[in-house]
Design a protein around this motif. Structure first.
Motif, PDB file in Angstrom:
ATOM      1  N   GLN A  71      31.932 -14.790  39.359  1.00  0.00           N
ATOM      2  CA  GLN A  71      31.977 -13.828  38.258  1.00  0.00           C
ATOM      3  C   GLN A  71      31.380 -14.654  37.056  1.00  0.00           C
ATOM      4  N   TYR A  72      31.721 -16.141  37.092  1.00  0.00           N
ATOM      5  CA  TYR A  72      31.267 -16.717  35.937  1.00  0.00           C
ATOM      6  C   TYR A  72      29.691 -16.730  36.243  1.00  0.00           C
ATOM      7  N   LYS A  73      29.206 -17.226  37.084  1.00  0.00           N
ATOM      8  CA  LYS A  73      27.446 -17.020  37.280  1.00  0.00           C
ATOM      9  C   LYS A  73      26.811 -15.671  36.619  1.00  0.00           C
ATOM     10  N   ALA A  74      27.458 -14.646  37.044  1.00  0.00           N
ATOM     11  CA  ALA A  74      27.030 -13.212  36.709  1.00  0.00           C
ATOM     12  C   ALA A  74      27.139 -13.259  35.215  1.00  0.00           C
ATOM     13  N   LEU A  77      24.475 -15.088  33.385  1.00  0.00           N
ATOM     14  CA  LEU A  77      23.086 -14.697  33.591  1.00  0.00           C
ATOM     15  C   LEU A  77      22.781 -13.237  33.066  1.00  0.00           C
ATOM     16  N   VAL A  78      23.772 -12.280  33.061  1.00  0.00           N
ATOM     17  CA  VAL A  78      23.546 -11.150  32.898  1.00  0.00           C
ATOM     18  C   VAL A  78      22.968 -10.592  31.658  1.00  0.00           C
ATOM     19  N   ARG A  79      23.365 -11.532  30.589  1.00  0.00           N
ATOM     20  CA  ARG A  79      22.733 -11.230  29.411  1.00  0.00           C
ATOM     21  C   ARG A  79      21.398 -11.763  28.899  1.00  0.00           C
ATOM     22  N   LEU A  80      20.947 -12.559  29.729  1.00  0.00           N
ATOM     23  CA  LEU A  80      19.540 -13.184  29.447  1.00  0.00           C
ATOM     24  C   LEU A  80      18.331 -12.328  30.368  1.00  0.00           C
TER      25      LEU A  80
END
Length: 139
Positions: A71-74, A77-80
C-alpha cells in the motif's frame, strides 16, 4: 536477479550487521542500521560516519523502512509521472549494481580484509580517474 536476494550491511565500522526493519540512508549512498544511524545523525552538523561527507541538506540523510508495505509503495508511486518512476527505478538499480560490483571486485582481488568503505572509496577513485582519462583521450 531480484534485489531481495541481496542484503545490505550497516556501513558503520563498529557494526557491519545485516540491515532489517529500518535503516538510515545518506546522500553519499551509505546505509546504516537504525541504532548506529540514530546515534550518528542526532549530532549537528551531521557527517557521514563512513566517508565524512557533510550532510547539511534537508534530504541528505533520512530513515527508511527496508520492506515497505504494498500500500505504501503504491501510494508513493501512483501520483508520479512514468518518467519519474523510471528515473527512480534507474537510480535504485544503479545503487545495487554498484554495490554488487564493489563486492565482486573485493572478492576477486582478495581484498575482503579491507573494510568495505575503504575498498568502495578506492573503487570510486579508480573509476573516476578512468573516466577522466577516457574524456581526456576523446578530446
Amino acid at each position: 536477479m531480484s534485489a531481495s536476494k541481496f542484503t545490505l550491511l550497516c556501513n558503520s565500522h563498529k557494526c557491519r550487521s545485516k540491515l532489517s526493519g529500518f535503516a538510515w540512508v545518506t546522500a553519499c549512498s551509505h546505509v546504516f542500521c537504525d541504532q548506529h544511524g540514530s546515534e550518528a545523525f542526532s549530532l549537528t552538523p551531521a557527517t557521514c560516519p563512513a566517508c565524512s561527507s557533510m550532510l547539511s541538506g534537508k534530504l541528505d540523510v533520512f530513515r527508511i523502512e527496508l520492506a515497505p508495505s504494498e500500500q505504501y509503495k503504491a501510494m508513493v508511486l501512483v501520483r508520479l509521472q512514468p518518467e519519474t518512476v523510471l528515473e527512480i527505478s534507474h537510480k535504485a538499480l544503479d545503487f545495487w549494481a554498484t554495490r554488487l560490483d564493489v563486492c565482486r571486485n573485493r572478492e576477486r582481488l582478495g581484498l575482503m580484509h579491507l573494510p568495505s568503505n575503504v575498498y568502495f572509496c578506492l573503487w570510486l577513485f579508480v573509476n573516476q580517474e578512468r573516466m577522466l582519462m577516457e574524456t581526456f583521450l576523446e578530446n
